[in-house]
Design an enzyme around this catalytic site. Sequence first.
Site, PDB file in Angstrom:
ATOM      1  N   ASP A   1       0.836  -1.197   0.000  1.00  0.00           N
ATOM      2  CA  ASP A   1       0.000   0.000   0.000  1.00  0.00           C
ATOM      3  C   ASP A   1       0.877   1.255   0.000  1.00  0.00           C
ATOM      4  O   ASP A   1       1.938   1.277   0.630  1.00  0.00           O
ATOM      5  CB  ASP A   1      -0.890  -0.009   1.252  1.00  0.00           C
ATOM      6  CG  ASP A   1      -1.992   1.026   1.181  1.00  0.00           C
ATOM      7  OD1 ASP A   1      -2.308   1.510   0.079  1.00  0.00           O
ATOM      8  OD2 ASP A   1      -2.550   1.369   2.248  1.00  0.00           O
TER       9      ASP A   1
ATOM     10  N   ARG B   1       0.249   7.629  -2.758  1.00  0.00           N
ATOM     11  CA  ARG B   1       0.753   8.666  -1.856  1.00  0.00           C
ATOM     12  C   ARG B   1       2.227   8.962  -2.122  1.00  0.00           C
ATOM     13  O   ARG B   1       2.664  10.106  -2.036  1.00  0.00           O
ATOM     14  CB  ARG B   1       0.541   8.236  -0.401  1.00  0.00           C
ATOM     15  CG  ARG B   1      -0.827   8.587   0.136  1.00  0.00           C
ATOM     16  CD  ARG B   1      -1.119   7.903   1.438  1.00  0.00           C
ATOM     17  NE  ARG B   1      -1.508   6.508   1.216  1.00  0.00           N
ATOM     18  CZ  ARG B   1      -1.781   5.656   2.189  1.00  0.00           C
ATOM     19  NH1 ARG B   1      -1.688   6.047   3.457  1.00  0.00           N
ATOM     20  NH2 ARG B   1      -2.147   4.428   1.919  1.00  0.00           N
TER      21      ARG B   1
ATOM     22  N   ARG C   1       0.091   8.927 -10.522  1.00  0.00           N
ATOM     23  CA  ARG C   1      -0.004   7.678  -9.772  1.00  0.00           C
ATOM     24  C   ARG C   1       0.719   6.532 -10.468  1.00  0.00           C
ATOM     25  O   ARG C   1       1.274   5.646  -9.807  1.00  0.00           O
ATOM     26  CB  ARG C   1      -1.475   7.309  -9.549  1.00  0.00           C
ATOM     27  CG  ARG C   1      -2.204   8.243  -8.596  1.00  0.00           C
ATOM     28  CD  ARG C   1      -3.673   7.876  -8.471  1.00  0.00           C
ATOM     29  NE  ARG C   1      -3.864   6.567  -7.889  1.00  0.00           N
ATOM     30  CZ  ARG C   1      -3.935   6.324  -6.572  1.00  0.00           C
ATOM     31  NH1 ARG C   1      -3.809   7.333  -5.703  1.00  0.00           N
ATOM     32  NH2 ARG C   1      -4.130   5.103  -6.113  1.00  0.00           N
TER      33      ARG C   1
ATOM     34  N   HIS D   1       3.154   3.349  -9.081  1.00  0.00           N
ATOM     35  CA  HIS D   1       2.990   1.927  -9.368  1.00  0.00           C
ATOM     36  C   HIS D   1       4.263   1.332  -9.975  1.00  0.00           C
ATOM     37  O   HIS D   1       4.632   0.191  -9.675  1.00  0.00           O
ATOM     38  CB  HIS D   1       1.815   1.710 -10.308  1.00  0.00           C
ATOM     39  CG  HIS D   1       0.486   2.081  -9.696  1.00  0.00           C
ATOM     40  ND1 HIS D   1       0.127   1.707  -8.418  1.00  0.00           N
ATOM     41  CD2 HIS D   1      -0.565   2.796 -10.190  1.00  0.00           C
ATOM     42  CE1 HIS D   1      -1.089   2.160  -8.148  1.00  0.00           C
ATOM     43  NE2 HIS D   1      -1.527   2.829  -9.201  1.00  0.00           N
TER      44      HIS D   1
ATOM     45  N   LEU E   1      11.523 -20.659  -3.208  1.00  0.00           N
ATOM     46  CA  LEU E   1      10.564 -19.713  -2.641  1.00  0.00           C
ATOM     47  C   LEU E   1       9.257 -19.873  -3.395  1.00  0.00           C
ATOM     48  O   LEU E   1       9.239 -19.928  -4.628  1.00  0.00           O
ATOM     49  CB  LEU E   1      11.062 -18.272  -2.771  1.00  0.00           C
ATOM     50  CG  LEU E   1      10.069 -17.153  -2.393  1.00  0.00           C
ATOM     51  CD1 LEU E   1       9.768 -17.194  -0.893  1.00  0.00           C
ATOM     52  CD2 LEU E   1      10.593 -15.783  -2.800  1.00  0.00           C
TER      53      LEU E   1
ATOM     54  N   ARG F   1       1.615  -4.801   6.437  1.00  0.00           N
ATOM     55  CA  ARG F   1       0.952  -3.787   5.614  1.00  0.00           C
ATOM     56  C   ARG F   1       1.783  -2.515   5.667  1.00  0.00           C
ATOM     57  O   ARG F   1       2.167  -2.042   6.732  1.00  0.00           O
ATOM     58  CB  ARG F   1      -0.466  -3.488   6.076  1.00  0.00           C
ATOM     59  CG  ARG F   1      -1.101  -2.416   5.176  1.00  0.00           C
ATOM     60  CD  ARG F   1      -2.581  -2.289   5.348  1.00  0.00           C
ATOM     61  NE  ARG F   1      -3.117  -1.363   4.339  1.00  0.00           N
ATOM     62  CZ  ARG F   1      -4.327  -1.399   3.838  1.00  0.00           C
ATOM     63  NH1 ARG F   1      -5.168  -2.336   4.238  1.00  0.00           N
ATOM     64  NH2 ARG F   1      -4.724  -0.528   2.934  1.00  0.00           N
TER      65      ARG F   1
ATOM     66  N   SER G   1      -8.195  -5.115   4.726  1.00  0.00           N
ATOM     67  CA  SER G   1      -8.801  -4.811   3.424  1.00  0.00           C
ATOM     68  C   SER G   1      -9.210  -6.045   2.622  1.00  0.00           C
ATOM     69  O   SER G   1      -8.853  -6.201   1.466  1.00  0.00           O
ATOM     70  CB  SER G   1      -7.833  -3.942   2.598  1.00  0.00           C
ATOM     71  OG  SER G   1      -7.622  -2.705   3.233  1.00  0.00           O
TER      72      SER G   1
ATOM     73  N   GLU H   1       0.143 -13.058  12.826  1.00  0.00           N
ATOM     74  CA  GLU H   1       0.661 -11.858  13.497  1.00  0.00           C
ATOM     75  C   GLU H   1       0.693 -10.713  12.486  1.00  0.00           C
ATOM     76  O   GLU H   1       1.073 -10.907  11.330  1.00  0.00           O
ATOM     77  CB  GLU H   1       2.072 -12.109  14.033  1.00  0.00           C
ATOM     78  CG  GLU H   1       2.169 -13.245  15.047  1.00  0.00           C
ATOM     79  CD  GLU H   1       1.446 -12.947  16.344  1.00  0.00           C
ATOM     80  OE1 GLU H   1       1.389 -11.760  16.717  1.00  0.00           O
ATOM     81  OE2 GLU H   1       0.934 -13.899  16.962  1.00  0.00           O
TER      82      GLU H   1
END
Length: 242
Positions: free
Chosen positions: A17, A21, A30, A34, A128, A185, A193, A204
């Site tokens: 997130d 901003r 924006r 991204h 992974l 987050r 969300s 956690e």
Amino acid sequence: MAPADVHVPRHVAIIMDGNGRWARARGLPRAAGHRQGAEAVRRTVRAAGDLGIRYLTLFGFSSENWKRPETEVADLMGLLRHYLRAEIAELHANHVRLRVIGDRDRLARDIRVLIENAEATTRENDALNLTVALSYGGRQEIVAAVRRIADEVRAGRLAPEAIDEAAFARRLDTHDLPDPDLLVRTSGEQRISNFMLWQCAYTEFHFTPTLWPDFGEAHLGEAIRDFGSRDRRFGAVAPQAR
């Protein structure tokens, strides 16, 4: 690798997130946020492998994100196409397995084909396990699982008394993944969300003010150290408190 005295979670999930901003603070569109966010994905995937994390799940695009302006959605889909074309060779070389969860039917056909090819190419990799949630919503995933169970019961393939937590979990998108140990987050927001609602029952949480485009190995390491300080009891009483 992480220091020997740090307990590394097996599965880390991240809500990425703050791209908008980050761009707004710099007077940029924006889309620029991204693009920088895509660079943060590369850094974080490499860091997860170096730290010994076995499963990494990234919330890339939610079912609610389709409500964003068409131009922004188009930019995000363009970045997704670029990632799927440009990054798979490196992921494969580093033995990373890629899989995608979410409602693929809403994605363009060429993107679905790129996803299928990427999953097929990396299927046997085991260093992974990278999962990207696209067009994904936790509530929608749960509803879809309920429908699958209802269909099986109606068809006589599943007895109602056989429905338990394990049976339900096997019908989720994440049926072959362990539940996340740690959810991170970015951007300072403190909510999940609609992300992995069933799977995060005992996860956690770590919230960081860092915007996603600035996120990297140091921030992931900080989250892991925070995780290592937690006393995970899964509803039981700590031995010393009995």
